[in-house]
Design a protein around this motif. Structure first.
Motif, short mmCIF file in Angstrom:
data_model
loop_
_atom_site.label_atom_id
_atom_site.label_comp_id
_atom_site.label_asym_id
_atom_site.label_seq_id
_atom_site.Cartn_x
_atom_site.Cartn_y
_atom_site.Cartn_z
N SER A 234 0.87 4.13 -2.78
CA SER A 234 0.67 5.52 -2.37
C SER A 234 1.75 6.42 -2.96
O SER A 234 1.47 7.55 -3.38
CB SER A 234 0.67 5.62 -0.85
N ASP A 235 2.98 5.93 -3.01
CA ASP A 235 4.08 6.70 -3.61
C ASP A 235 3.81 6.99 -5.09
O ASP A 235 4.28 8.00 -5.62
CB ASP A 235 5.40 5.96 -3.47
N LEU A 236 3.07 6.10 -5.73
CA LEU A 236 2.70 6.29 -7.14
C LEU A 236 1.42 7.10 -7.29
O LEU A 236 0.98 7.38 -8.40
CB LEU A 236 2.52 4.93 -7.83
N GLY A 237 0.80 7.44 -6.17
CA GLY A 237 -0.45 8.19 -6.21
C GLY A 237 -1.65 7.30 -6.49
O GLY A 237 -2.66 7.76 -7.02
N LEU A 238 -1.53 6.01 -6.13
CA LEU A 238 -2.60 5.05 -6.39
C LEU A 238 -3.07 4.39 -5.10
O LEU A 238 -2.37 4.38 -4.11
CB LEU A 238 -2.11 3.95 -7.34
N THR A 239 -4.26 3.84 -5.17
CA THR A 239 -4.77 2.98 -4.11
C THR A 239 -5.10 1.64 -4.73
O THR A 239 -5.09 1.50 -5.97
CB THR A 239 -6.05 3.56 -3.47
N ASP B 144 0.83 -1.21 0.00
CA ASP B 144 0.00 0.00 0.00
C ASP B 144 0.87 1.26 0.00
O ASP B 144 0.52 2.26 -0.63
CB ASP B 144 -0.93 0.01 1.21
N ARG B 145 1.99 1.21 0.66
CA ARG B 145 2.91 2.35 0.71
C ARG B 145 3.49 2.64 -0.68
O ARG B 145 3.57 3.79 -1.11
CB ARG B 145 4.04 2.06 1.72
N GLU B 146 3.89 1.58 -1.37
CA GLU B 146 4.44 1.76 -2.71
C GLU B 146 3.37 2.29 -3.68
O GLU B 146 3.67 3.16 -4.50
CB GLU B 146 5.00 0.43 -3.23
N ASP C 189 -7.61 1.65 -7.47
CA ASP C 189 -7.23 2.22 -8.76
C ASP C 189 -6.63 1.20 -9.71
O ASP C 189 -6.49 1.46 -10.91
CB ASP C 189 -6.19 3.34 -8.58
#
Length: 64
Positions: free
Chosen positions: A48-53, A44-46, A56
Motif C-alpha cells: 500500500s505504501d508503494l501504491g500497489l495491491t 499488504d501495508r508495504e 497489481d
C-alpha cells in the motif's frame, strides 16, 4: 567461392540473432520472476505504501 563464404556468414549472423533473442527472453523472464517474488514477500501495508495491491503484482512484474 566468396558466395559460399557470404552464405555461411549470413547463416552465422542469423543464428547469432536467434541466440540474442532467446537470451533476452530468458533474462526478461528471470527479471519478472524476481520482481514477482520480491513483491509477494511484502506485507499488504508495504504494498500500500508503494501504491500497489496484491492484484497489481503480476502487472508490475510483466512491465519490468
Amino acid at each position: 567461392m566468396s558466395a559460399v563464404e557470404m552464405s555461411h556468414s549470413r547463416a552465422a549472423g542469423g543464428l547469432g540473432l536467434v541466440f540474442a533473442r532467446v537470451t533476452a527472453m530468458v533474462s526478461a523472464w528471470n527479471d519478472a520472476r524476481i520482481t514477482r517474488r520480491e513483491l509477494s514477500q511484502l506485507t499488504d501495508r508495504e504494498l500500500s505504501d508503494l501504491g500497489l495491491t496484491r492484484g497489481d503484482i503480476e502487472r508490475v512484474a510483466r512491465s519490468v
